[in-house]
Design a protein around this motif. Structure first.
Motif, PDB file in Angstrom:
ATOM      1  N   TYR A 242       2.294  -6.045   1.663  1.00 56.55           N
ATOM      2  CA  TYR A 242       1.489  -6.172   0.454  1.00 56.55           C
ATOM      3  C   TYR A 242       1.958  -7.246  -0.516  1.00 56.55           C
ATOM      4  O   TYR A 242       1.148  -7.959  -1.089  1.00 56.55           O
ATOM      5  N   GLY A 243       3.224  -7.330  -0.766  1.00 57.25           N
ATOM      6  CA  GLY A 243       3.708  -8.228  -1.812  1.00 57.25           C
ATOM      7  C   GLY A 243       3.514  -7.562  -3.171  1.00 57.25           C
ATOM      8  O   GLY A 243       3.121  -6.402  -3.271  1.00 57.25           O
ATOM      9  N   GLN A 244       3.775  -8.298  -4.208  1.00 55.59           N
ATOM     10  CA  GLN A 244       3.702  -7.764  -5.568  1.00 55.59           C
ATOM     11  C   GLN A 244       2.246  -7.629  -6.021  1.00 55.59           C
ATOM     12  O   GLN A 244       1.366  -8.314  -5.523  1.00 55.59           O
ATOM     13  N   TYR A 245       2.040  -6.738  -7.013  1.00 49.48           N
ATOM     14  CA  TYR A 245       0.708  -6.560  -7.580  1.00 49.48           C
ATOM     15  C   TYR A 245       0.850  -6.030  -8.997  1.00 49.48           C
ATOM     16  O   TYR A 245       1.684  -5.152  -9.258  1.00 49.48           O
ATOM     17  N   ALA A 246       0.033  -6.555  -9.909  1.00 49.65           N
ATOM     18  CA  ALA A 246       0.117  -6.162 -11.316  1.00 49.65           C
ATOM     19  C   ALA A 246      -0.075  -4.662 -11.501  1.00 49.65           C
ATOM     20  O   ALA A 246       0.530  -4.053 -12.378  1.00 49.65           O
ATOM     21  N   GLY A 247      -0.904  -4.049 -10.672  1.00 48.96           N
ATOM     22  CA  GLY A 247      -1.150  -2.614 -10.771  1.00 48.96           C
ATOM     23  C   GLY A 247      -0.133  -1.780 -10.023  1.00 48.96           C
ATOM     24  O   GLY A 247      -0.211  -0.557 -10.030  1.00 48.96           O
ATOM     25  N   GLY A 248       0.810  -2.440  -9.357  1.00 48.88           N
ATOM     26  CA  GLY A 248       1.823  -1.748  -8.554  1.00 48.88           C
ATOM     27  C   GLY A 248       1.423  -1.699  -7.091  1.00 48.88           C
ATOM     28  O   GLY A 248       0.249  -1.834  -6.740  1.00 48.88           O
ATOM     29  N   GLU A 249       2.397  -1.515  -6.244  1.00 46.59           N
ATOM     30  CA  GLU A 249       2.142  -1.509  -4.799  1.00 46.59           C
ATOM     31  C   GLU A 249       1.188  -0.391  -4.384  1.00 46.59           C
ATOM     32  O   GLU A 249       0.338  -0.579  -3.516  1.00 46.59           O
ATOM     33  N   GLU A 250       1.288   0.774  -5.025  1.00 44.94           N
ATOM     34  CA  GLU A 250       0.407   1.890  -4.671  1.00 44.94           C
ATOM     35  C   GLU A 250      -1.049   1.558  -4.981  1.00 44.94           C
ATOM     36  O   GLU A 250      -1.947   1.858  -4.194  1.00 44.94           O
ATOM     37  N   ALA A 251      -1.293   0.907  -6.112  1.00 45.27           N
ATOM     38  CA  ALA A 251      -2.665   0.511  -6.462  1.00 45.27           C
ATOM     39  C   ALA A 251      -3.202  -0.483  -5.440  1.00 45.27           C
ATOM     40  O   ALA A 251      -4.358  -0.388  -5.010  1.00 45.27           O
ATOM     41  N   LYS A 252      -2.367  -1.433  -5.034  1.00 48.53           N
ATOM     42  CA  LYS A 252      -2.797  -2.422  -4.042  1.00 48.53           C
ATOM     43  C   LYS A 252      -3.119  -1.734  -2.718  1.00 48.53           C
ATOM     44  O   LYS A 252      -4.116  -2.042  -2.069  1.00 48.53           O
ATOM     45  N   ARG A 253      -2.265  -0.777  -2.329  1.00 47.21           N
ATOM     46  CA  ARG A 253      -2.511  -0.024  -1.087  1.00 47.21           C
ATOM     47  C   ARG A 253      -3.828   0.726  -1.168  1.00 47.21           C
ATOM     48  O   ARG A 253      -4.627   0.709  -0.241  1.00 47.21           O
ATOM     49  N   ILE A 254      -4.095   1.378  -2.305  1.00 47.96           N
ATOM     50  CA  ILE A 254      -5.336   2.140  -2.475  1.00 47.96           C
ATOM     51  C   ILE A 254      -6.551   1.217  -2.338  1.00 47.96           C
ATOM     52  O   ILE A 254      -7.507   1.536  -1.626  1.00 47.96           O
ATOM     53  N   LEU A 255      -6.509   0.061  -2.999  1.00 42.42           N
ATOM     54  CA  LEU A 255      -7.641  -0.867  -2.943  1.00 42.42           C
ATOM     55  C   LEU A 255      -7.870  -1.406  -1.535  1.00 42.42           C
ATOM     56  O   LEU A 255      -9.007  -1.427  -1.042  1.00 42.42           O
ATOM     57  N   LEU A 256      -6.799  -1.829  -0.870  1.00 46.12           N
ATOM     58  CA  LEU A 256      -6.954  -2.395   0.471  1.00 46.12           C
ATOM     59  C   LEU A 256      -7.372  -1.331   1.483  1.00 46.12           C
ATOM     60  O   LEU A 256      -8.191  -1.601   2.360  1.00 46.12           O
ATOM     61  N   THR A 257      -6.848  -0.128   1.355  1.00 46.31           N
ATOM     62  CA  THR A 257      -7.238   0.965   2.257  1.00 46.31           C
ATOM     63  C   THR A 257      -8.698   1.330   2.055  1.00 46.31           C
ATOM     64  O   THR A 257      -9.449   1.534   3.019  1.00 46.31           O
ATOM     65  N   MET A 258      -9.127   1.398   0.798  1.00 44.55           N
ATOM     66  CA  MET A 258     -10.519   1.723   0.491  1.00 44.55           C
ATOM     67  C   MET A 258     -11.454   0.655   1.073  1.00 44.55           C
ATOM     68  O   MET A 258     -12.476   0.974   1.666  1.00 44.55           O
ATOM     69  N   GLU A 259     -11.079  -0.611   0.924  1.00 48.49           N
ATOM     70  CA  GLU A 259     -11.933  -1.692   1.427  1.00 48.49           C
ATOM     71  C   GLU A 259     -11.956  -1.761   2.949  1.00 48.49           C
ATOM     72  O   GLU A 259     -12.927  -2.222   3.530  1.00 48.49           O
ATOM     73  N   ALA A 260     -10.883  -1.319   3.588  1.00 54.39           N
ATOM     74  CA  ALA A 260     -10.813  -1.366   5.056  1.00 54.39           C
ATOM     75  C   ALA A 260     -11.598  -0.237   5.692  1.00 54.39           C
ATOM     76  O   ALA A 260     -11.929  -0.305   6.878  1.00 54.39           O
ATOM     77  N   ALA A 261     -11.909   0.802   4.925  1.00 64.76           N
ATOM     78  CA  ALA A 261     -12.596   1.977   5.488  1.00 64.76           C
ATOM     79  C   ALA A 261     -14.013   1.668   5.901  1.00 64.76           C
ATOM     80  O   ALA A 261     -14.669   0.807   5.425  1.00 64.76           O
TER      81      ALA A 261
END
Length: 197
Positions: A178-197
């Motif tokens: 993932y790398g860094q994200y302003a919302g935190g790694e968990e937020a980035k994971r949530i967004l990418l997982t949601m979009e991949a579904a």
């Protein structure tokens, strides 16, 4: 007696909301409202939304500090800032649709004055990264016209003034992490997982 007091309290609250909306309307009409803001709930936590007459200028995650974001806007744009929830109804609706998996891109005007130069070129490229896809920092650097500026892409993404709407979460490391994200790694994971579904 308690019920009457509660009812009276609700009436006062209702009146203050009406007065606040009138203040927002009057300030906007008189050219005294430079930045409007509102906070919405989301699966990645509360998001502060701020807009100028030109468009959405800031989206801030709770972990970034909403007060800090408003202070930055007051210093950089104008101290004439008011909470104006109804102004954000269209964007709030689009965010709800996005988080429900019913929207893949946002259709709102943007005010990107907080980003200049190469950072702005990076932000403008982000909308080219399709929903459900990712690009590496190196790919984004090349697309923005500076193939060796990989670290600068990371900085541009970290300082993206309108994350989620401009999808910097779709930029990942070359190894797929993932790398860094302003919302935190968990937020980035949530967004990418949601979009991949």
């Amino acid at each position: 007696m308690i019920d009457m007091f509660q009812f009276f309290g609700d009436e006062v609250l209702l009146d203050s909301r009406v007065l606040h909306e009138r203040l927002v309307t009057d300030a906007a009409r008189e050219g005294l409202l430079d930045v409007a803001y509102h906070t919405v709930d989301s699966p990645v936590g509360p998001l502060l939304l701020a807009a100028t007459e030109q468009g959405l200028v800031k989206v801030a995650f709770d972990r970034q500090g909403h007060d800090a974001a408003l202070a930055e806007l007051a210093a950089v744009i104008s101290p004439r800032i008011l909470r104006a929830p109804s102004r954000f109804d269209p964007l709030a609706r689009q965010l709800d649709e996005y988080f429900a998996g019913e929207r893949q891109a946002f259709d709102v005007p943007l005010d990107l004055r907080l980003a200049r130069g190469f950072r702005r070129a990076v932000l403008e490229h982000l909308t080219d990264i399709e929903y459900g896809r990712t690009e590496s920092y190196a790919q984004v650097a090349a697309a923005a016209g500076s193939p060796k500026a990989v670290r600068a892409v990371g900085t541009a993404c970290a300082l993206n003034p309108v994350p989620v709407v401009l999808p910097c979460h779709r930029v990942v490391r070359s190894d797929g992490s993932y790398g860094q994200y302003a919302g935190g790694e968990e937020a980035k994971r949530i967004l990418l997982t949601m979009e991949a579904a």
